[in-house]
Design a protein around this motif. Structure first.
Motif, PDB file in Angstrom:
ATOM      1  N   ALA A 308       0.843  -1.191   0.000  1.00  0.00           N
ATOM      2  CA  ALA A 308       0.000   0.000   0.000  1.00  0.00           C
ATOM      3  C   ALA A 308       0.880   1.243   0.000  1.00  0.00           C
ATOM      4  O   ALA A 308       0.514   2.284  -0.556  1.00  0.00           O
ATOM      5  N   ASN A 309       2.054   1.117   0.609  1.00  0.00           N
ATOM      6  CA  ASN A 309       3.007   2.219   0.633  1.00  0.00           C
ATOM      7  C   ASN A 309       3.790   2.226  -0.674  1.00  0.00           C
ATOM      8  O   ASN A 309       4.559   1.314  -0.956  1.00  0.00           O
ATOM      9  N   THR A 310       3.583   3.231  -1.489  1.00  0.00           N
ATOM     10  CA  THR A 310       4.189   3.264  -2.816  1.00  0.00           C
ATOM     11  C   THR A 310       5.707   3.399  -2.783  1.00  0.00           C
ATOM     12  O   THR A 310       6.367   3.185  -3.784  1.00  0.00           O
ATOM     13  N   GLY A 311       6.264   3.733  -1.621  1.00  0.00           N
ATOM     14  CA  GLY A 311       7.717   3.845  -1.518  1.00  0.00           C
ATOM     15  C   GLY A 311       8.402   2.524  -1.225  1.00  0.00           C
ATOM     16  O   GLY A 311       9.624   2.457  -1.180  1.00  0.00           O
ATOM     17  N   SER A 312       7.609   1.465  -1.006  1.00  0.00           N
ATOM     18  CA  SER A 312       8.173   0.141  -0.726  1.00  0.00           C
ATOM     19  C   SER A 312       8.151  -0.724  -1.979  1.00  0.00           C
ATOM     20  O   SER A 312       7.601  -0.341  -3.004  1.00  0.00           O
ATOM     21  N   GLN A 313       8.719  -1.917  -1.868  1.00  0.00           N
ATOM     22  CA  GLN A 313       8.940  -2.754  -3.042  1.00  0.00           C
ATOM     23  C   GLN A 313       7.786  -3.687  -3.360  1.00  0.00           C
ATOM     24  O   GLN A 313       7.207  -4.293  -2.463  1.00  0.00           O
ATOM     25  N   ARG A 314       7.492  -3.808  -4.644  1.00  0.00           N
ATOM     26  CA  ARG A 314       6.600  -4.869  -5.104  1.00  0.00           C
ATOM     27  C   ARG A 314       7.357  -6.184  -5.020  1.00  0.00           C
ATOM     28  O   ARG A 314       8.521  -6.267  -5.417  1.00  0.00           O
ATOM     29  N   LEU A 315       6.700  -7.219  -4.542  1.00  0.00           N
ATOM     30  CA  LEU A 315       7.379  -8.505  -4.347  1.00  0.00           C
ATOM     31  C   LEU A 315       6.729  -9.587  -5.196  1.00  0.00           C
ATOM     32  O   LEU A 315       5.594  -9.996  -4.951  1.00  0.00           O
ATOM     33  N   ALA A 316       7.458 -10.056  -6.199  1.00  0.00           N
ATOM     34  CA  ALA A 316       6.994 -11.171  -7.010  1.00  0.00           C
ATOM     35  C   ALA A 316       7.032 -12.436  -6.166  1.00  0.00           C
ATOM     36  O   ALA A 316       8.009 -12.703  -5.469  1.00  0.00           O
ATOM     37  N   GLN A 317       5.952 -13.214  -6.235  1.00  0.00           N
ATOM     38  CA  GLN A 317       5.858 -14.442  -5.457  1.00  0.00           C
ATOM     39  C   GLN A 317       6.220 -15.657  -6.306  1.00  0.00           C
ATOM     40  O   GLN A 317       6.206 -15.596  -7.535  1.00  0.00           O
ATOM     41  N   THR A 318       6.542 -16.759  -5.641  1.00  0.00           N
ATOM     42  CA  THR A 318       6.924 -17.979  -6.346  1.00  0.00           C
ATOM     43  C   THR A 318       6.250 -19.194  -5.717  1.00  0.00           C
ATOM     44  O   THR A 318       5.683 -19.115  -4.626  1.00  0.00           O
ATOM     45  N   ASN A 319       6.347 -20.313  -6.422  1.00  0.00           N
ATOM     46  CA  ASN A 319       5.857 -21.588  -5.909  1.00  0.00           C
ATOM     47  C   ASN A 319       6.969 -22.377  -5.228  1.00  0.00           C
ATOM     48  O   ASN A 319       6.818 -23.580  -4.989  1.00  0.00           O
ATOM     49  N   GLU A 320       8.074 -21.720  -4.918  1.00  0.00           N
ATOM     50  CA  GLU A 320       9.243 -22.395  -4.364  1.00  0.00           C
ATOM     51  C   GLU A 320       9.304 -22.200  -2.844  1.00  0.00           C
ATOM     52  O   GLU A 320       9.646 -21.118  -2.369  1.00  0.00           O
ATOM     53  N   PRO A 321       8.990 -23.254  -2.082  1.00  0.00           N
ATOM     54  CA  PRO A 321       9.036 -23.132  -0.618  1.00  0.00           C
ATOM     55  C   PRO A 321      10.459 -23.103  -0.097  1.00  0.00           C
ATOM     56  O   PRO A 321      11.380 -23.650  -0.717  1.00  0.00           O
ATOM     57  N   LEU A 322      10.636 -22.457   1.034  1.00  0.00           N
ATOM     58  CA  LEU A 322      11.921 -22.447   1.731  1.00  0.00           C
ATOM     59  C   LEU A 322      11.794 -23.305   2.992  1.00  0.00           C
ATOM     60  O   LEU A 322      10.794 -23.222   3.704  1.00  0.00           O
ATOM     61  N   GLU A 323      12.788 -24.128   3.235  1.00  0.00           N
ATOM     62  CA  GLU A 323      12.818 -25.003   4.418  1.00  0.00           C
ATOM     63  C   GLU A 323      11.548 -25.854   4.508  1.00  0.00           C
ATOM     64  O   GLU A 323      10.916 -25.960   5.553  1.00  0.00           O
ATOM     65  N   ALA A 324      11.172 -26.452   3.401  1.00  0.00           N
ATOM     66  CA  ALA A 324       9.985 -27.313   3.375  1.00  0.00           C
ATOM     67  C   ALA A 324      10.238 -28.605   4.145  1.00  0.00           C
ATOM     68  O   ALA A 324      11.333 -29.169   4.103  1.00  0.00           O
ATOM     69  N   ASN A 325       9.226 -29.072   4.846  1.00  0.00           N
ATOM     70  CA  ASN A 325       9.308 -30.326   5.604  1.00  0.00           C
ATOM     71  C   ASN A 325       8.293 -31.303   5.010  1.00  0.00           C
ATOM     72  O   ASN A 325       7.111 -31.291   5.362  1.00  0.00           O
ATOM     73  N   TYR A 326       8.761 -32.164   4.115  1.00  0.00           N
ATOM     74  CA  TYR A 326       7.854 -33.064   3.412  1.00  0.00           C
ATOM     75  C   TYR A 326       7.518 -34.316   4.228  1.00  0.00           C
ATOM     76  O   TYR A 326       6.769 -35.177   3.754  1.00  0.00           O
ATOM     77  N   SER A 327       8.031 -34.389   5.432  1.00  0.00           N
ATOM     78  CA  SER A 327       7.645 -35.504   6.308  1.00  0.00           C
ATOM     79  C   SER A 327       6.291 -35.240   6.971  1.00  0.00           C
ATOM     80  O   SER A 327       5.671 -36.139   7.522  1.00  0.00           O
ATOM     81  N   LEU A 328       5.835 -33.987   6.902  1.00  0.00           N
ATOM     82  CA  LEU A 328       4.530 -33.635   7.462  1.00  0.00           C
ATOM     83  C   LEU A 328       3.404 -34.162   6.570  1.00  0.00           C
ATOM     84  O   LEU A 328       3.613 -34.434   5.382  1.00  0.00           O
ATOM     85  N   LYS A 329       2.238 -34.287   7.140  1.00  0.00           N
ATOM     86  CA  LYS A 329       1.077 -34.754   6.392  1.00  0.00           C
ATOM     87  C   LYS A 329      -0.076 -33.770   6.543  1.00  0.00           C
ATOM     88  O   LYS A 329      -0.233 -33.138   7.594  1.00  0.00           O
ATOM     89  N   LEU A 330      -0.884 -33.646   5.505  1.00  0.00           N
ATOM     90  CA  LEU A 330      -2.077 -32.817   5.590  1.00  0.00           C
ATOM     91  C   LEU A 330      -3.106 -33.475   6.496  1.00  0.00           C
ATOM     92  O   LEU A 330      -3.300 -34.694   6.444  1.00  0.00           O
TER      93      LEU A 330
END
Length: 337
Positions: A308-330
């Protein structure tokens, strides 16, 4: 003999005279060039360039605030956020959504040089990637998913280079290697369109006079980035120095941190940046949204967390998780059709 001596003296006099004239003309030429450069931004096409849209034009004005919700709107549901990256993968990228609350800390990228880094108090809302280079930017983010060997810093440097409207002919060093790896030959040629070479100091000063004060820092940062890339002699820290302004932009109280945006597909999304390279995203999918067998896909490669603050950065998002734990279950039974 006398005639020969006279002829030699005449030749020497003529050469000396020509040298003197050339020296005077050269000095005059330099002065004319300097004046012409200082006054000739229009003649050099800078006026036309200033009227062209930025490589990525997304701004807070592109946020659809209809249906937005305050940060606490699902508190009463007592939902525990589950890992977004555990949801089924979509064939064309992203994740197939199921009902419930999901979150993921993912790689993100700054898409506006010459601005302040995100602060914890900033409110960010969803907006699409828009602008002449939107296809290129989205392609880079999607291609990066298939090239985990490419460092995040190298991708960010490439994005800054493109946002700065650098001609591909001026690409040098690691940025050029990254571009060749992540983009097709056709896409590389598209980087020439709407691009600009390095502007000399006098032209920059003249151009800046024609810009509103809030835009000058961005314009200057972009030119500095073009200059670095063209030189081929730079580090990531050199580029970051121009892309990120020290300090924080003044907060905007009417858009609180953690505000929810209603996505065009009907689910809700919100963002919590940690600097510009890491963002935690949360996605809430109401049960009724999937009641009729609707299939929803969260594909972040086309998303921008827009401040909302025009002086800050637009941030492009990705589908790449950081520190993902694939041993977890939904815990939610997720059977997308």
């Amino acid at each position: 003999m006398k005639n020969t001596k006279t002829l030699c003296l005449g030749v020497l006099f003529t050469v000396a005279s020509l040298q003197n004239v050339n020296a005077q003309f050269g000095g005059l030429k330099d002065k004319l060039l300097k004046v012409g450069t200082a006054q000739g931004a229009k003649a050099l096409g800078v006026d036309k360039f200033l009227k062209q849209p930025a490589a990525i034009t997304t701004s807070f004005e592109d946020v659809n605030r209809e249906g937005e919700k305050l940060p606490d709107f699902i508190t009463s549901l007592n939902l525990k956020a589950q890992p977004l990256y555990l949801l089924p993968k979509a064939a064309d990228g992203g994740f197939i959504l199921c009902e419930g609350l999901y979150e993921m800390t993912n790689k993100s990228y700054c898409l506006k040089a010459g601005t302040f880094a995100p602060s914890k108090g900033d409110g960010y809302m969803f907006a699409p990637v828009l602008g002449p280079k939107e296809e290129i930017v989205v392609s880079i983010l999607k291609s990066a998913e298939k090239h985990p060997d490419v460092e995040q810093h190298d991708i960010q440097a490439l994005l800054w280079t493109i946002i700065a409207r650098t001609k591909f002919a001026d690409f040098n060093g690691q940025v050029k290697l990254t571009a060749i790896k992540l983009l097709t030959p056709t896409q590389l040629t598209q980087l020439e369109g709407g691009a600009l070479g390095v502007l000399p100091f006098d032209v920059m000063e003249k151009a800046k006079e024609q810009l509103p004060s809030g835009v000058r820092a961005v314009f200057e940062a972009e030119n500095n980035i073009r200059q670095l890339v063209a030189s081929g002699n730079y580090t990531y820290a050199d580029m970051e120095k121009y892309a990120i302004i020290a300090g924080m932009a003044p907060p905007r109280s009417d858009v609180p941190s953690g505000i929810w945006t209603k996505h065009p597909d009907g689910y809700y999304v919100r963002y919590f940046p940690s600097g510009y390279s890491i963002t935690k995203v949360q996605v809430y999918v109401p049960k009724e949204l999937l009641a009729n067998g609707n299939k929803l896909i969260y594909d972040a490669a086309g998303d921008i967390a827009c401040p909302a603050n025009t002086g800050s950065q637009r941030l492009a998002q990705t589908n790449e998780p950081l520190e993902a734990n694939y041993s977890l279950k939904l815990t939610t039974i997720c059977n997308p059709k």
